[in-house]
Write a protein that holds these residues in place. Structure first.
Motif, PDB file in Angstrom:
ATOM      1  N   CYS A   1       0.837  -1.214   0.000  1.00  9.61           N
ATOM      2  CA  CYS A   1       0.000   0.000   0.000  1.00  9.61           C
ATOM      3  C   CYS A   1       0.865   1.255   0.000  1.00  9.61           C
ATOM      4  CB  CYS A   1      -0.932  -0.014   1.216  1.00  9.61           C
ATOM      5  SG  CYS A   1      -2.197  -1.297   1.169  1.00  9.61           S
ATOM      6  N   GLY A   2       1.942   1.238   0.775  1.00 13.16           N
ATOM      7  CA  GLY A   2       2.849   2.390   0.786  1.00 13.16           C
ATOM      8  C   GLY A   2       3.513   2.596  -0.557  1.00 13.16           C
ATOM      9  N   TYR A   3       3.867   1.493  -1.214  1.00  5.34           N
ATOM     10  CA  TYR A   3       4.491   1.574  -2.542  1.00  5.34           C
ATOM     11  C   TYR A   3       3.522   2.179  -3.549  1.00  5.34           C
ATOM     12  CZ  TYR A   3       7.260   0.067  -6.590  1.00  5.34           C
ATOM     13  OH  TYR A   3       8.010   0.035  -7.733  1.00  5.34           O
ATOM     14  N   LEU A   4       2.264   1.761  -3.508  1.00  6.41           N
ATOM     15  CA  LEU A   4       1.254   2.310  -4.423  1.00  6.41           C
ATOM     16  C   LEU A   4       1.055   3.799  -4.180  1.00  6.41           C
ATOM     17  CD1 LEU A   4      -1.393  -0.575  -4.422  1.00  6.41           C
ATOM     18  CD2 LEU A   4       0.212   0.027  -6.247  1.00  6.41           C
ATOM     19  N   LEU A   5       1.073   4.200  -2.909  1.00  5.40           N
ATOM     20  CA  LEU A   5       0.948   5.627  -2.593  1.00  5.40           C
ATOM     21  C   LEU A   5       2.110   6.411  -3.191  1.00  5.40           C
ATOM     22  CD1 LEU A   5      -0.318   8.031  -1.069  1.00  5.40           C
ATOM     23  CD2 LEU A   5       1.018   7.333   0.937  1.00  5.40           C
ATOM     24  N   CYS A   6       3.331   5.906  -3.006  1.00  2.00           N
ATOM     25  CA  CYS A   6       4.503   6.589  -3.554  1.00  2.00           C
ATOM     26  C   CYS A   6       4.471   6.607  -5.083  1.00  2.00           C
ATOM     27  CB  CYS A   6       5.786   5.903  -3.067  1.00  2.00           C
ATOM     28  SG  CYS A   6       6.098   6.104  -1.310  1.00  2.00           S
ATOM     29  N   LEU A   7       3.961   5.525  -5.679  1.00  2.19           N
ATOM     30  CA  LEU A   7       3.838   5.473  -7.133  1.00  2.19           C
ATOM     31  C   LEU A   7       2.873   6.549  -7.622  1.00  2.19           C
ATOM     32  CD1 LEU A   7       4.759   3.817  -9.615  1.00  2.19           C
ATOM     33  CD2 LEU A   7       2.716   2.393  -9.304  1.00  2.19           C
ATOM     34  N   ALA A   8       1.742   6.720  -6.912  1.00  4.34           N
ATOM     35  CA  ALA A   8       0.763   7.744  -7.285  1.00  4.34           C
ATOM     36  C   ALA A   8       1.331   9.149  -7.122  1.00  4.34           C
ATOM     37  CB  ALA A   8      -0.496   7.582  -6.434  1.00  4.34           C
ATOM     38  N   LEU A   9       2.250   9.309  -6.162  1.00  5.41           N
ATOM     39  CA  LEU A   9       2.856  10.621  -5.918  1.00  5.41           C
ATOM     40  C   LEU A   9       4.074  10.866  -6.805  1.00  5.41           C
ATOM     41  CD1 LEU A   9       2.686  10.693  -1.985  1.00  5.41           C
ATOM     42  CD2 LEU A   9       1.203  11.923  -3.604  1.00  5.41           C
ATOM     43  N   GLY A  10       4.417   9.898  -7.652  1.00  9.45           N
ATOM     44  CA  GLY A  10       5.555  10.062  -8.552  1.00  9.45           C
ATOM     45  C   GLY A  10       6.903   9.983  -7.867  1.00  9.45           C
ATOM     46  N   LEU A  11       6.998   9.204  -6.786  1.00 13.75           N
ATOM     47  CA  LEU A  11       8.233   9.131  -6.000  1.00 13.75           C
ATOM     48  C   LEU A  11       9.077   7.900  -6.318  1.00 13.75           C
ATOM     49  CD1 LEU A  11       6.793  10.184  -2.504  1.00 13.75           C
ATOM     50  CD2 LEU A  11       7.908  11.635  -4.234  1.00 13.75           C
ATOM     51  N   ILE A  12       8.646   7.086  -7.292  1.00 18.68           N
ATOM     52  CA  ILE A  12       9.372   5.853  -7.613  1.00 18.68           C
ATOM     53  C   ILE A  12      10.277   6.093  -8.814  1.00 18.68           C
ATOM     54  CG2 ILE A  12       9.183   3.406  -8.117  1.00 18.68           C
ATOM     55  CD1 ILE A  12       7.929   4.148  -5.490  1.00 18.68           C
ATOM     56  N   ASP A  13      11.539   5.735  -8.662  1.00 19.27           N
ATOM     57  CA  ASP A  13      12.518   5.873  -9.742  1.00 19.27           C
ATOM     58  C   ASP A  13      12.818   4.485 -10.322  1.00 19.27           C
ATOM     59  OD1 ASP A  13      14.542   6.481 -11.473  1.00 19.27           O
ATOM     60  OD2 ASP A  13      15.970   7.172  -9.951  1.00 19.27           O
ATOM     61  N   PHE A  14      12.459   4.267 -11.586  1.00 17.50           N
ATOM     62  CA  PHE A  14      12.638   2.965 -12.215  1.00 17.50           C
ATOM     63  C   PHE A  14      13.929   2.876 -13.038  1.00 17.50           C
ATOM     64  CE2 PHE A  14       8.015   3.087 -11.563  1.00 17.50           C
ATOM     65  CZ  PHE A  14       7.822   1.848 -10.953  1.00 17.50           C
ATOM     66  N   THR A  15      14.842   3.805 -12.831  1.00 18.09           N
ATOM     67  CA  THR A  15      16.086   3.806 -13.606  1.00 18.09           C
ATOM     68  C   THR A  15      16.853   2.502 -13.435  1.00 18.09           C
ATOM     69  OG1 THR A  15      16.253   6.217 -13.375  1.00 18.09           O
ATOM     70  CG2 THR A  15      18.255   5.014 -14.018  1.00 18.09           C
ATOM     71  N   GLN A  16      16.970   2.021 -12.178  1.00 22.67           N
ATOM     72  CA  GLN A  16      17.718   0.796 -11.924  1.00 22.67           C
ATOM     73  C   GLN A  16      17.071  -0.411 -12.606  1.00 22.67           C
ATOM     74  OE1 GLN A  16      19.408   0.242  -7.859  1.00 22.67           O
ATOM     75  NE2 GLN A  16      18.154   2.003  -7.323  1.00 22.67           N
ATOM     76  N   VAL A  17      15.747  -0.413 -12.680  1.00 23.78           N
ATOM     77  CA  VAL A  17      15.047  -1.528 -13.321  1.00 23.78           C
ATOM     78  C   VAL A  17      15.356  -1.551 -14.807  1.00 23.78           C
ATOM     79  CG1 VAL A  17      12.794  -2.559 -13.787  1.00 23.78           C
ATOM     80  CG2 VAL A  17      13.214  -1.431 -11.596  1.00 23.78           C
ATOM     81  N   ARG A  18      15.343  -0.380 -15.442  1.00 20.67           N
ATOM     82  CA  ARG A  18      15.611  -0.304 -16.880  1.00 20.67           C
ATOM     83  C   ARG A  18      17.051  -0.693 -17.203  1.00 20.67           C
ATOM     84  NH1 ARG A  18      12.167   4.349 -16.349  1.00 20.67           N
ATOM     85  NH2 ARG A  18      13.991   5.666 -15.977  1.00 20.67           N
ATOM     86  N   GLU A  19      17.971  -0.394 -16.283  1.00 17.14           N
ATOM     87  CA  GLU A  19      19.390  -0.659 -16.543  1.00 17.14           C
ATOM     88  C   GLU A  19      19.812  -2.067 -16.139  1.00 17.14           C
ATOM     89  OE1 GLU A  19      21.472   2.387 -14.485  1.00 17.14           O
ATOM     90  OE2 GLU A  19      20.956   3.964 -15.940  1.00 17.14           O
ATOM     91  N   ALA A  20      19.026  -2.741 -15.318  1.00 18.26           N
ATOM     92  CA  ALA A  20      19.418  -4.062 -14.817  1.00 18.26           C
ATOM     93  C   ALA A  20      19.280  -5.121 -15.904  1.00 18.26           C
ATOM     94  CB  ALA A  20      18.561  -4.442 -13.611  1.00 18.26           C
ATOM     95  N   PRO A  21      20.237  -6.043 -15.991  1.00 19.04           N
ATOM     96  CA  PRO A  21      20.098  -7.147 -16.954  1.00 19.04           C
ATOM     97  C   PRO A  21      18.961  -8.069 -16.535  1.00 19.04           C
ATOM     98  CG  PRO A  21      22.016  -7.479 -15.546  1.00 19.04           C
ATOM     99  CD  PRO A  21      21.507  -6.100 -15.256  1.00 19.04           C
ATOM    100  N   VAL A  22      18.283  -8.633 -17.521  1.00 15.37           N
ATOM    101  CA  VAL A  22      17.161  -9.521 -17.217  1.00 15.37           C
ATOM    102  C   VAL A  22      17.664 -10.835 -16.632  1.00 15.37           C
ATOM    103  CG1 VAL A  22      15.227 -10.809 -18.198  1.00 15.37           C
ATOM    104  CG2 VAL A  22      15.735  -8.485 -19.008  1.00 15.37           C
ATOM    105  N   PHE A  23      18.740 -11.386 -17.177  1.00 13.54           N
ATOM    106  CA  PHE A  23      19.236 -12.686 -16.728  1.00 13.54           C
ATOM    107  C   PHE A  23      20.757 -12.650 -16.649  1.00 13.54           C
ATOM    108  CE2 PHE A  23      20.740 -17.039 -17.633  1.00 13.54           C
ATOM    109  CZ  PHE A  23      20.088 -17.726 -16.619  1.00 13.54           C
TER     110      PHE A  23
END
Length: 454
Positions: free
Chosen positions: A202-224
Motif C-alpha cells: 500500500c505504501g508503494y502504491l501511494l509513492c507510485l501515485a505521488l511520482g516518487l518511484i525511480d525505475f532507472t535501476q530496473v531499466r538498466e538491470a540485466p534480465v538474466f
C-alpha cells in the motif's frame, strides 16, 4: 503464551498464501543483502559491471544458504525460519582488506576466516551453557534496540539523504506503520499474517501515485545473469585472514544471540546440538559464498521481527524466500524492482517489526529471576550495549581491533551479560540446557487468528 499462526513444521494452505508470507521476509532482507556489495563496490571504486557481479553473487549465495539453513542437509542447518544474507559485521574488515588487496583479498580471507566459524560450531553445546535465560533475554532485547535506529533512518529517508527527516518521508512511514498495525490487529487469517507485505504494498502504491518511484535501476538491470564462481579470483594475505577471522569470531556471538531470539519467537527449544547445526551452516555458507564471489553471509536478525510480529514460524515459508533470493540472483531485474521501494515505506514496516523484538525481549526480561544479581546483569549489559548503539563514535579513538570486536551493541551486550553471569556469585545456567523452556515469557505476536482461519 499466544499460539503461533503457523508452527515451524506447518505448511500454509495454497501457493498464494505461502508466497505472500515469503515475500515479506524477502522485503525485510533484500536491502541489507544488496547494501553490503554496494558498500564494497563504492569503497573500492569498482566499475559498474563488477558491482553487479558482486550483487548477483550475494543474492544467489544468500538464497542457496537460506534454503539449506531452513531445510537442513544432514548435520547442516538449524531447520528454523532463518534468512541468510551478506552481513555488515564483515564490512569494516572487508573494506580494510579490499583497499590493500582488492576483491580477491576479501574473498580469499573470507574463505579461510570461515574456518573459524566452522570449527566454532563443534563447541556450540559448550557455548550454549553461557546463554542462560537472563543472558538470552538481554541479547533478544539488544537485537531489537540495535535494529530500531535502522528503521528510524529508513523512515526519515535514509542516512546521508539531503531530505533526511522531511515531513513527507515521516508521513509515508507513519501511513505504512498505521496500516501494519491495522492489519495485525483487525485482519483475519492471511491478512494478519501478511501484514508487513500488505503495508509495504500500500505504501508503494501511494509513492507510485505521488511520482516518487525511480525505475532507472530496473531499466538498466540485466534480465538474466549467471554468477560465475571465482569471478574475481582469490588472494590470501595474512593480515586479511586475521582481520576476517576476528570478524567471524564476533559473528559467532551475534549469531548465537539471533538463534536464541529465533527460538523464543518460534517457541522452539534451542539446545547445543541445534545451535551447532545452524552455526555450521553459517560457516559453510560463508565458504560457499566466497567461492561464488560473494561476501560472507550470516543469519539476519531483522527477520526474527517478521516472525514475532506475524506469528508465522513456518520454515517452509522462508525456504520459499530462499528460492526468491536465488531467482533474484539469476534475474537481476527482479532485485532491482524491489530496490525501488522507497526507504520511508520500509521504515514504517521496519519500526513495527523491530519494536516487536524489543517487546519480546521485555517479556523475557520480566520472567527472569527477580534478584539483585539478575537486575545487575540486565542493567549493566543493556547500558553498555546501548552506549555503543546510540553513540558509535565512542570507540572512534580505539585501535581497529577493539572497534571490530566491540562495534556492535548486540555483541557488547551479549559479552557483558555472559561475563557478569560468570563472575557474579550464584551463576545461572548450571542446570542442563534442555531443561530451560524455549521462549519463556514470550508471546509470539499479537495474532489472534488460528491456522485454520487462513
Amino acid at each position: 503464551m499466544e499460539k503461533l499462526l503457523y508452527g515451524v513444521e506447518d505448511r500454509p494452505p495454497g501457493l498464494i498464501t505461502t508466497t505472500l508470507l515469503s515475500l515479506q521476509h524477502l522485503l525485510a532482507a533484500l536491502g541489507g543483502i544488496i547494501a553490503v556489495p554496494l558498500v564494497f563496490g563504492g569503497a573500492l571504486k569498482l566499475p559498474a559491471d563488477q558491482i553487479v557481479a558482486l550483487v548477483n553473487a550475494a543474492l544467489l549465495g544468500s538464497g542457496i544458504v537460506t534454503i539449506i539453513q531452513c531445510r537442513g542437509v544432514g548435520p547442516v542447518g538449524i531447520r528454523l525460519p532463518c534468512v541468510m544474507g551478506t552481513s555488515f559485521a564483515f564490512v569494516g574488515a572487508g573494506v580494510s582488506v579490499g583497499l590493500e588487496h582488492g576483491v580477491p583479498g576479501i574473498l580469499g580471507s573470507s574463505l579461510v576466516g570461515s574456518l573459524v566459524m566452522i570449527a566454532g560450531s563443534f563447541f556450540m553445546p559448550v557455548i550454549r551453557r553461557f546463554f542462560p535465560h537472563t543472558v538470552t533475554s538481554v541479547v533478544v532485547t539488544m537485537i531489537g534496540l540495535s535494529l530500531t535506529p535502522v528503521a528510524v533512518d529508513w523512515a526519515a529517508g535514509g542516512v546521508g539523504s539531503g531530505s533526511y527527516g522531511a515531513v513527507g518521508h515521516l508521513a509515508i512511514a507513519g501511513f505504512v506503520l498505521a496500516l501494519v498495525i491495522g492489519f495485525v490487529q483487525w485482519g483475519k487469517g492471511v491478512v494478519s499474517a501478511s501484514a508487513v507485505v500488505l503495508g509495504i504494498a500500500c505504501g508503494y502504491l501511494l509513492c507510485l501515485a505521488l511520482g516518487l518511484i525511480d525505475f532507472t535501476q530496473v531499466r538498466e538491470a540485466p534480465v538474466f545473469a549467471i554468477p560465475q564462481p571465482l569471478h574475481f579470483g582469490m588472494a590470501f594475505p595474512v593480515s586479511g585472514i586475521v582481520a576476517m577471522s576476528i570478524a567471524f569470531l564476533v559473528t559467532i556471538v551475534e549469531t548465537t544471540g539471533t538463534f536464541m531470539a529465533l527460538g523464543a519467537a518460534t517457541q522452539t527449544p534451542i539446545h547445543g546440538k541445534r545451535l551447532a547445526s545452524g552455526m555450521l551452516c553459517d560457516g559453510l555458507g560463508s565458504a560457499f559464498a566466497a567461492l561464488m564471489s560473494s561476501p560472507p553471509v550470516s543469519t539476519f536478525a531483522q527477520n526474527v521481527g517478521v516472525v514475532s510480529l506475524t506469528g508465522v514460524a513456518s520454515r517452509h515459508v522462508v525456504m520459499l524466500t530462499g528460492v526468491m533470493l536465488l531467482a533474484a540472483g539469476l534475474f537481476p531485474v527482479l532485485g532491482a524492482l524491489v530496490v525501488t521501494i522507497p526507504q520511508p515505506v520500509l521504515g514504517g514496516a521496519g519500526l513495527m517489526m523491530f519494536a516487536t523484538i524489543i517487546s519480546a525481549g521485555i517479556r523475557m526480561l520480566g520472567s527472569c529471576e527477580q534478584s539483585r544479581r539478575s537486575s545487575l546483569i540486565i542493567a549493566v549489559s543493556l547500558g553498555c550495549g546501548l552506549a555503543v548503539t546510540v553513540r558509535p563514535d565512542l570507540l572512534a579513538r580505539m585501535p581497529a581491533f577493539v572497534r571490530e570486536v566491540f562495534g556492535s551493541g548486540i555483541t557488547v551486550g551479549a559479552l557483558v551479560a555472559v561475563g557478569l553471569n560468570l563472575l557474579l556469585p550464584g551463576r545461572e545456567g548450571q542446570a542442563h540446557e534442555e531443561d530451560e523452556p524455549a521462549g519463556q515469557g514470550v508471546a509470539a505476536a499479537p495474532v489472534a487468528a488460528s491456522a485454520s482461519a487462513a
